[in-house]
Design an enzyme around this catalytic site. Sequence first.
Site, mmCIF file in Angstrom:
data_model
loop_
_atom_site.group_PDB
_atom_site.id
_atom_site.type_symbol
_atom_site.label_atom_id
_atom_site.label_comp_id
_atom_site.label_asym_id
_atom_site.label_seq_id
_atom_site.Cartn_x
_atom_site.Cartn_y
_atom_site.Cartn_z
ATOM 1 N N HIS A 81 -4.110 -15.719 -9.470
ATOM 2 C CA HIS A 81 -3.567 -14.395 -9.784
ATOM 3 C C HIS A 81 -2.879 -13.789 -8.555
ATOM 4 C CE1 HIS A 81 -4.023 -9.937 -9.952
ATOM 5 N NE2 HIS A 81 -3.394 -10.153 -11.081
ATOM 6 N N GLU A 84 0.568 -14.876 -8.331
ATOM 7 C CA GLU A 84 1.443 -14.171 -9.274
ATOM 8 C C GLU A 84 2.161 -13.025 -8.559
ATOM 9 O OE1 GLU A 84 0.974 -11.070 -12.936
ATOM 10 O OE2 GLU A 84 -0.480 -12.715 -12.867
#
Length: 469
Positions: A81, A84
């Site tokens: 994440h 990201e």
Amino acid sequence: MSLLSMRLFPLACALSLLLAAGVQAQPANAVPGSDAIVSKTLANGLKIIVWPDHDIPSANYYTFYKVGSRNEHAGITGLAHFFEHMMFNGTTRRAPGEFDRTMEAAGGSNNASTSSDLTIYTDWFPSSALETIFDLEGDRMAHLAFDPKVVESEREVVYSERRSSVDNDSMGTLIEQMQASAFLAHPYQIPTIGWPSDIEHWTIGDLQRFFKTYYAPNNAVLVVAGDVQPAQVFQLADKYLAALPRQPAPPAVTTVEPEQLGERRIVIERTDAQSPIVAFAFHSGLGAGSKDFPVLELLTTVLAQGQSSRLHQRLVEREQAAVSAGAFAEAGFDPGLLWVYALLPPGGDPARAEALLDEELSKIAREGVTAAELEKARNLKLAQFWRQMATINGKSQLLGEAEVFQGDYRKAFDAPAAYAAVTPAQVQALAAKILRRQNRTTGLLQPVAAASTDTSATAPAATQKEGAR
């Protein structure tokens, strides 16, 4: 060669060039335009799929990296994440923010998402900007920067996101606690956003090793759909992506979650919660590539999709025990969970809602579904399928998901036939197998009053137990 000249290129000549380049032309099937799809795998392992669709002068560019929290471990949870965020924050060639500014100046936009299994980056743009997009994407795959100041800045952003989506969100807290309890061994127990202490302590070395391992061309699938010519897409891929080095294959996830031996229960008490929540998480035993996954999808649809679904009718309409009731099945590389939940009104009775959910789930396992219910569920899934196939965004999503989860993007087109083949007996058998109390984790979130003399009561608390029933 310019985009205009590509459009005027004779079809026969274009096909001969593609075949000479090792591109696979696909036979026509029931989905209009799908006979124009072509694919190619570069020498570095990057699989590229192109679906030309000239209805509007736009295109999209999807990169599916086969990495998510499933590929993490204690100490580095949340890294997928985190990337990201980091993938938008500069390379050795471009400053932080330049990726977005360049794309927006060309008329494009972008987004990204991370799950337990995948990290997906998406660009939408006028087809005239295709080379700009390839330049941007090739740059961040090859030259991502690890500036310590940017890392620390994004660490704070991620930590803030965790506070808003988990720590200060009742449903987020409940799901995280239940996920961690439902899985004892498999890394699906890891929250995608990461555990707080790991977010605080990632090192630059952790980031660099993770990026080199997982953000490699041989661990990605690229899908381009829209107003493009496949030959031009492959030409640009050769220019901007072919030189990226292949990396050793990432470590395989081999852990198999052991069979659950009894119900596990989580009770969370929050002084800041307004309404109770009741949730069940059942081990489905099915990954997205399983031949029985369409059966699970139809079971979930009968239970929870629409106002005529069983759970909405029983808990919301007739009994008025909940303001919302739903269900969803996780779709990943490995067997995931089937979630069932009820959001109660302030002052609602969790015990009553749990009993009603138990009744409905026991009934569908015991008696199955009617032919009419199954037909409605099929129609809902087919409508969703054709709506996705009507847009270039939906085309890219379905092709990419089929390629990464089932190993062949052409299996995306099998969905209508797969739904048609499901029988009421299969739905009942799967419900009886999955919807067992000993196969589930039950979560209850309930508001409590703050106790002025007991400071521990002001923080969320959780208890759990497992036992055969």
